[in-house]
Design a protein around this motif. Structure first.
Motif, short mmCIF file in Angstrom:
data_model
loop_
_atom_site.label_atom_id
_atom_site.label_comp_id
_atom_site.label_asym_id
_atom_site.label_seq_id
_atom_site.Cartn_x
_atom_site.Cartn_y
_atom_site.Cartn_z
N ASN A 111 0.83 -1.20 0.00
CA ASN A 111 0.00 0.00 0.00
C ASN A 111 0.86 1.25 0.00
O ASN A 111 0.65 2.19 0.74
N TYR A 112 1.85 1.15 -0.86
CA TYR A 112 2.88 2.15 -0.90
C TYR A 112 2.32 3.57 -1.00
O TYR A 112 2.71 4.46 -0.26
N SER A 113 1.38 3.77 -1.91
CA SER A 113 0.96 5.15 -2.12
C SER A 113 0.02 5.62 -1.01
O SER A 113 -0.02 6.80 -0.67
N LYS A 114 -0.71 4.70 -0.40
CA LYS A 114 -1.55 5.10 0.72
C LYS A 114 -0.68 5.51 1.91
O LYS A 114 -0.98 6.48 2.62
N THR A 154 -8.29 1.87 -8.91
CA THR A 154 -8.11 1.95 -7.46
C THR A 154 -6.72 1.45 -7.12
O THR A 154 -6.36 0.33 -7.45
N LEU A 155 -5.99 2.31 -6.48
CA LEU A 155 -4.62 1.91 -6.12
C LEU A 155 -4.58 1.28 -4.75
O LEU A 155 -3.67 0.55 -4.41
N ARG B 86 -3.34 13.31 -7.74
CA ARG B 86 -2.74 12.89 -6.49
C ARG B 86 -1.44 12.11 -6.75
O ARG B 86 -0.39 12.40 -6.19
N ILE B 87 -1.52 11.13 -7.62
CA ILE B 87 -0.33 10.34 -7.88
C ILE B 87 0.73 11.21 -8.57
O ILE B 87 1.93 11.05 -8.35
#
Lengths: 166, 880
Positions: A111-114, A154-155, B86-87
């Motif tokens: 969940n790197y980006s979270k 969804t990331l 965001r990314i």
């Protein structure tokens, strides 16, 4: 000012690294390695502070906490209170714990980006933005809502339980 | 599905990377993945942009290059969708930094997003700006941030406040725009905004004196009230850290008060009461509470003096020192270190507790405490403190003993009230941890003993006793052996007995026992063994009855594989055997060692001082110091001495020989450099040697050469160990003939060179010297090719920190050709502890017409800072 936030596992693999004084990529890796070199040679029953002048230049300290397989490390200068930094690590870990229900190393990996979103709600350009994990959670949830609302990729998977066993 | 196409999901890529067993495998996976991402970028497919950057962020964390994704971040930021933005911003913060020119392009997007209707997008833009803002961006976007400080949503306001900190750090001129909005934030009720507002004010004060003045006048009272409210506020669970309400706000407020109170008595007065309240009311059984107390103490120590508060503060630190938490003790020691400059007396009161911390189980705490104790030592408490430290030395960890002994030795040397105390304490240290004592420390002890003429007997007897119990401590053995050699007669006759001593019965043979033990111990190193040999020679004269036994011991080293020992034993043997008449003159007691010279040498660790002091001591009658000449020279010298003084007796003879010492270095150089000369007969050697003596310029210049070249490998006082060597030269003088040494001589005699072959000798120069760096050049020319010069450049670091990535570059005019050999290293240890050498070969096409000239540039890293030094060298000797 906080110069860097790092999370690495007990093998020295970086799991999260953010530098607030811009450092070139290879320098970042070198710094992570030297920090790990210092941490892994420290005994269990010693203080959580390390003088880091030799790694990060003059006037820099490291505070770290060891949780299960992870080291949480903050690098900062003399304008921050060492004991408060220690509490801040506690805030970060508590927030992660609330987000992931018993956070483990794999949660960070997948969940790197979270994780980065959470980090950005606590630390902001080398300053402390928010110290209440409830507030941080609120902000992160709002952002997640926006993400899903826009019908895009969804990331952040809802559950990670399926990947626990490697 | 191809696992390495852009269709691979982020999760799958992470799995693939995690599945790698080796680093090489991982590299291969990442390479393929990066190739796929590049291909996808080239196709300019907006659908995969999001995923590509997410992958690149992960790859970036693993330490692989990801610059090719930078433009993609910009495209994502320009997109209208929130997840893309965001990314994109996340990628921007990670993959880029402010030095990159891509940033110029992002300013416009940032400006739009800062004005966006969606507050979360505004938040994203603020966050990115706070992380990567450059000076130009700061100027362009400051008005937006200023406006956002009054935004309706508190989350945006707090982000804007922190963003403003970044802006004023980049462009301090912009500070005045933020003074009023920041002051308004101090009245905020929202917790997050208040804490960031306080932080913004603190940073404004740092960059702008006007801001400091403004806040001091207008806001001090308000801040005191706010802090009072926080201290007295009821329990608030959302900001609770381990039972303490909102320690972070406490800390920020107290810190801002510190900035306002520093150097201003009125402001300090306003905050005294509330600080006292914080200091007394805060619970100290939790880390968070201690963090507040710690901050409060620092503020009390920094603001204008209020005696009562300071005592309170230092007492809090005293309590910290006995806390069970290592972290608390650690910060307390840090703070006491600062407090010591403000109020030494108050810190002194906690001396006992600090001393306990020296014995802590945590090494970093021990180290701090030891440093603090070191600062606390003064004339009045040196005795009890040293006693405590030495007692602790007995039980301390092995790895801590080095630090501890160094500090104890330094304390003893600095504050010793009288010589006998100094000697007593040093003996204790030597017996307890002699193996950790630095060379300077035991050298200093010898110098002190030598200077204390009334304590010679006392010292040698004390050392003798100490040796009986602690013979395994190398440095103790050395000092004992030296003293027994010098003052052995005082040992056995109880000469100059002090009232406090008990007389001991020691025979000459007991004294010889000590030296014998130390020379035969297998752990003794060369220095100890050489010193023992000299002591034996001296004892053979002091105790004639033991002479035979001493000779036996000396002879045993005749076959030593170490040339130095072999040579000394052969020389000393012949002194004992054949030269009874000069022996007593040879081994007279050393003249008192010059304390001032020694201290001077030690104070300036720079080697520059050494040559002068060394050459001065050459003139002393007994040759206090002798340049460590190669054994070859000594042997050569043997044959030359045959002629000038074959039969002079005693003192006069000695004088002649010592006169010859000046000649030695010159010989040394010629002797070493030429090894392939044709065999020559004995008389020829003699003539050559004598001819050198008649060319004074040459030998004197080469003396400096040899001295400077010897600095590196011998510590300045190593010459103490060599003390008796000059007399030993004399012994060989007359031993030509049926002496075993003749064999050796025979082995070496074919080697001596013709001095004229060596060409003229050029003096060394100091090519560059600053407070931090010194470069010397030594010159040599290959015979028969006058155009070519080989320069040996030696770099010495005079500063306290090591230099890394050291590179020396040089440039010469066209008539010269320069070739640089690789340097011996690129790391230069601090404080002159070693050096880098590099050979420069110069060919002068205008030899005889123009002299050498050179420009140079030195680049190195010092505390991670790049340093560049440049200079021109014009002082080359003529004729190169």
């Amino acid at each position: 000012m906080i110069r860097a936030v790092m999370v690495m596992n007990t093998q020295g693999k970086p799991r999260l690294a953010k530098f607030y004084d811009s450092q070139p990529v290879d320098k970042q890796q070198e710094l992570i390695r030297s920090v790990f070199g210092v941490l892994c040679s420290r005994a269990e029953n010693v203080s959580n502070f390390v003088e880091a002048d030799s790694i990060f230049g003059p006037d820099s300290r490291i505070v770290y906490k060891h949780f299960a397989t992870l080291y949480f490390v903050l690098v900062f200068d003399s304008s921050e209170n060492e004991l408060a930094m220690l509490d801040l690590i506690q805030v970060l870990v508590e927030t992660l714990d609330k987000c992931f229900k018993n956070v483990c190393e794999l949660d960070l990996v997948f969940n790197y980006s979270k994780i980065h979103t959470i980090l950005d709600e606590i630390f902001f350009g080398g300053q402390v933005l928010e110290t209440s994990s409830a507030e941080v959670m609120k902000a992160v949830e709002e952002i997640s809502k926006l993400e899903t609302a826009s019908n895009s990729i969804t990331l952040v998977p809802k559950s990670v339980s399926g990947w626990r066993g490697r | 599905m191809n696992p390495f196409s852009s269709e691979t999901r982020l999760r799958d890529m992470i799995r693939a990377i995690r599945a790698c067993k080796t680093a090489a495998e991982e590299r291969a996976v990442v390479r393929k993945e990066c190739a796929a991402i590049r291909a996808s970028i080239n196709e300019n497919d907006p659908d995969y942009r999001h995923r590509n950057i997410a992958k690149l962020m992960f790859i970036h964390m693993l330490g692989y290059p990801t610059h090719f994704g930078q433009m993609e971040c910009l495209k994502l930021i320009a997109s209208a969708e929130f997840p893309e933005k965001r990314i994109g911003y996340l990628g921007l913060m990670l993959l880029l930094d402010e030095r990159q020119e891509v940033l110029m392009l992002v300013t416009n997007s940032l400006k739009q997003d800062l004005n966006h209707a969606n507050q979360y997008i505004v938040g994203l833009a603020l966050c990115a700006l706070g992380n990567i803002c450059s000076a130009e961006m700061a100027r362009d976007l400051a008005p937006e941030v200023e406006r956002l400080l009054q935004f309706r949503d508190p989350n945006t306001r707090k982000k804007a406040a922190l963003c403003a900190i970044r802006i004023i750090k980049k462009v301090p001129d912009l500070a005045e725009n933020f003074i009023n909005p920041a002051a308004a934030l101090l009245k905020e009720k929202h917790h997050g905004v208040l804490i960031t507002g306080v932080q913004l004010c603190t940073d404004l004060c740092k960059v702008s004196p006007e801001a400091l003045e403004h806040f001091r006048k207008k806001c001090t009272e308000g801040l005191v009230r706010t802090l009072k409210d926080v201290v007295n506020s009821p329990y608030a669970p959302e900001y609770d850290i381990a039972g303490i309400t909102d320690p972070f706000l406490h800390i920020r407020l107290v810190r801002l008060l510190r900035v306002l109170g520093q150097g201003n008595a009125d402001a300090s007065d306003l905050m005294n009461d509330i600080l006292a309240q914080v200091a007394t009311k805060t619970e100290s059984n939790k880390n968070a509470g201690n963090a507040i107390l710690y901050e409060c103490v620092e503020t009390i120590m920094s603001i204008e003096d209020n005696g009562g508060l300071r005592v309170l503060a230092i007492n809090i630190l005293g309590r910290f020192l006995s806390n069970r938490d290592n972290n608390i003790r650690y910060v307390a020691l840090n703070m006491l270190m600062k407090a010591i400059t403000v109020d030494t007396q108050a810190v002194q009161r906690h001396r006992a507790t600090i001393l306990e911390c020296v014995k802590d189980s945590d090494a970093s705490i021990r180290k701090r405490a030891l440093e603090l104790v070191y600062l606390l030592v003064n004339e009045s408490n040196v005795k009890p403190l040293t006693k405590e430290l030495i007692e602790y030395l007995e039980v301390s960890d092995q790895e801590f003993k080095g630090d501890l002994t160094a500090k104890i030795c330094s304390i003893i040397a600095k504050f010793s009230p009288e010589k006998i105390w100094y000697i007593d304490q040093m003996l204790k240290v030597l017996s307890e941890a002699g193996n950790f004592v630095k060379d300077e420390a035991w050298h200093a002890l010898i110098v002190v003993i030598s200077n204390a003429s009334d304590l010679h007997g006392y010292s040698v007897r004390a050392l003798y006793r100490a040796f009986q119990t602690s013979a395994e401590q190398e440095t103790l053995v050395r000092v004992a052996v030296w003293c027994i050699g010098e003052y052995g007669d005082m040992l056995i006759n109880n000469v100059a007995l002090l009232d406090i001593e008990n007389p001991i019965t020691v025979t000459g043979s007991d004294a010889v026992d000590v030296v014998e033990v130390s020379i035969k111990r297998h752990t003794s190193d060369l220095t100890t063994k050489s010193m023992s040999l000299i002591a034996l020679l001296k004892l053979s004269s002091r105790f004639p009855s033991c002479s035979e036994r001493i000779r036996d011991i000396i002879i045993q080293n005749r076959g030593s594989l170490v040339l130095e020992l072999q040579q000394r034993s052969i020389e000393f043997n012949s002194v004992i055997e054949k030269h009874q008449n000069i022996r007593s003159a040879l081994v007279e007691r050393m003249p008192v060692l010059d304390e001032a010279t020694f201290i001077g040498r030690r104070a300036g660790s720079s080697p520059a001082i050494v040559p002068t002091s060394n050459s001065a001591s050459l003139n002393l009658p007994n040759g206090v110091a002798k340049p460590p000449a190669a054994p070859l020279v000594d042997l050569l010298d043997l044959s030359s001495d045959d002629v000038p003084a074959p039969s002079s007796s005693g003192g006069g003879f000695l004088q002649d020989l010592l006169g010859g010492v000046d000649l030695l270095p010159g010989l040394n150089q010629t002797a070493i450099s030429g090894t392939n000369e044709a065999p020559r007969t004995g008389t020829d050697i003699l003539l050559d040697l004598l001819s050198i003596e008649t060319s004074p310029t040459q030998s004197s210049s080469s003396i400096t050469d040899i001295l400077s070249s010897s600095q590196g490998d011998k510590s300045p006082v190593a010459s103490l160990g060599e003390i008796s060597s000059p007399p030993s030269l004399s012994t060989r003088a007359t031993s030509a003939g049926a002496d075993p040494m003749m064999d050796l001589l025979g082995g070496f005699s074919p080697n001596p060179p013709m001095p004229e072959d060596n060409g003229p000798v050029y003096p060394s120069i100091v090519a560059f010297e600053s407070s931090s760096l010194r470069i010397t050049f030594d010159f040599s020319k290959a015979p028969g090719n006058p155009q070519k010069t080989t320069i040996l450049a030696t770099f010495t670091n005079m500063s306290q920190s090591i230099y890394t990535d050291f590179i020396f570059q040089a440039a010469v005019p066209k008539f010269l050709q320069l070739h640089l050999d690789p340097a011996s290293s690129n790391t230069l240890p601090a404080s002159g502890n070693g050096s880098i050498t590099q050979n420069l070969r110069v060919t002068n096409s205008q030899h005889g017409k123009k002299s050498l000239v050179m420009r140079m540039r030195i680049a190195y890293k010092f505390n991670n800072e790049d340093i560049l030094e440049e200079g021109q060298i014009n002082n080359f000797p003529r004729g190169l």
